[in-house]
Motif scaffolding. Sequence first.
Motif, PDB file in Angstrom:
ATOM      1  N   GLU A 158      14.408   1.509  -3.648  1.00 39.52           N
ATOM      2  CA  GLU A 158      13.952   1.498  -2.261  1.00 39.52           C
ATOM      3  C   GLU A 158      14.540   0.336  -1.472  1.00 39.52           C
ATOM      4  O   GLU A 158      14.576  -0.798  -1.952  1.00 39.52           O
ATOM      5  N   GLU A 184      10.266  -5.384   1.532  1.00 36.74           N
ATOM      6  CA  GLU A 184      10.584  -4.249   0.656  1.00 36.74           C
ATOM      7  C   GLU A 184      10.934  -4.739  -0.752  1.00 36.74           C
ATOM      8  O   GLU A 184      10.721  -4.041  -1.736  1.00 36.74           O
ATOM      9  N   HIS A 194       9.023  -2.968  -4.007  1.00 30.44           N
ATOM     10  CA  HIS A 194       8.539  -1.601  -3.829  1.00 30.44           C
ATOM     11  C   HIS A 194       9.095  -0.635  -4.865  1.00 30.44           C
ATOM     12  O   HIS A 194       8.401   0.268  -5.320  1.00 30.44           O
ATOM     13  N   HIS A 279       2.077   0.428   1.083  1.00 27.03           N
ATOM     14  CA  HIS A 279       2.776   0.911   2.283  1.00 27.03           C
ATOM     15  C   HIS A 279       1.823   1.261   3.411  1.00 27.03           C
ATOM     16  O   HIS A 279       2.140   1.055   4.591  1.00 27.03           O
TER      17      HIS A 279
END
Length: 403
Positions: A158, A184, A194, A279
């Motif tokens: 990601e 992230e 992530h 998220h």
Amino acid sequence: MIDAATLERTGAALAARSGVSAIWDLRVDGAGDADPAADRHVRHQTLMRAYQARYMLLPDAAPGGSIIEHLNRHYDPEAMAGLEGLRRGLEAELITPALAPARAAVPDQAFDAWADDLVRDLRAAAETPLTAWLADHPAREAHYRNFLLQSSADLLAEASASALGVIGEFGAPQSALFRILIDEFGYGAHAKKHSVLYRAVMRDFGLPEEYNAGWPLFDTAALELHNAIHFLFQNPRNFFLQIGFLLFAETAYQRSTRDHFRYLSRHHPQADARYFGEHAHIDLHHTRMVIDEVARPLVDQYGDEAGREIMAGAAFTRQAFDRAGEAMLAVGHAFDAAAARGQAVYAPPVFDGFGPGVSPRGAARLAASAGPIQVGGIGYVTDPAAFAAFPAGAWGRLTAGRA
Ligand SMILES: [Fe+2]
Ligand SMILES: [Fe+2]
């Protein structure tokens, strides 16, 4: 259009260079004779390999032999240049045709009003179709496993695609993008990255967690989504489209991940849902950051033309996500229909012993003795004739070893 012989030669070269670990697996499927759906699938696989060449990839466990030789082989500059040489042609065939409909979907609105509407509408949207469908579904685990698997094309690395859009030198918006990027990456805490959180939920659904391990079961729509994202970020000319991608993705994600978090908590309470919970929280901030610190300052500085291109990037992204989501549901419905007829079994994929990939039209030409066909993460159809009725973008894999 890149001819079939070139594609076939490229596939053979990739297979010859394929490494000893799943993460260095470069194979693509053989071009499928006269079947346009299989041909398109293989072209998308080849384009995915071209994009993956930009990633630094190391296996979880040392593979044995010289690590330097492994890297020299995987990142061989001559071989990579050959693949890169096909990239523009593949993008022109597979991805850029989606730009015109995206631009046509941009409303005649100023950027600020458009962004306000987008955020409000996405937040107020109905529940994500997948989780709404699975709430009362007896085979929900199998379908959710497939969702995780198809999404893993991007999520197991990601934000690496968008990281390619952060390098360079372009003023204060660059630093805002960089702050999103480090979120992230878990702000440098590996356990919070992530992609590492995504590994945990893959593991809990019995799926392989190493990047690239799931590629044999990606359907065409999953590859198309992966490639659409990389097309944006691996071409710096697409800068404003990239911002539109981020704006749409962060905004849509705050809503969909909340649905997924609730769905997992309710129906799969044993599964690690931190990826989605994190998220649902942090993408509220990321949405504001993209709008207030990146997009609006860029529009103020470079004018309405920049604003329209950002909106086009958002529309391009929305359409790509919609196509992938709809295709996955269509495959899921086709699988349920086959199971109801006694021609399919819900079961986790068994990753060793996979044979060639096959499209529904290709399956129609196979003998019953060709054996079961695994369909994504859902399960297997017991006989090729049952797979022939699936939607054209479905992708199966012969699994000779499976009873
Ligand atoms: Fe994220
Ligand atoms: Fe985010």
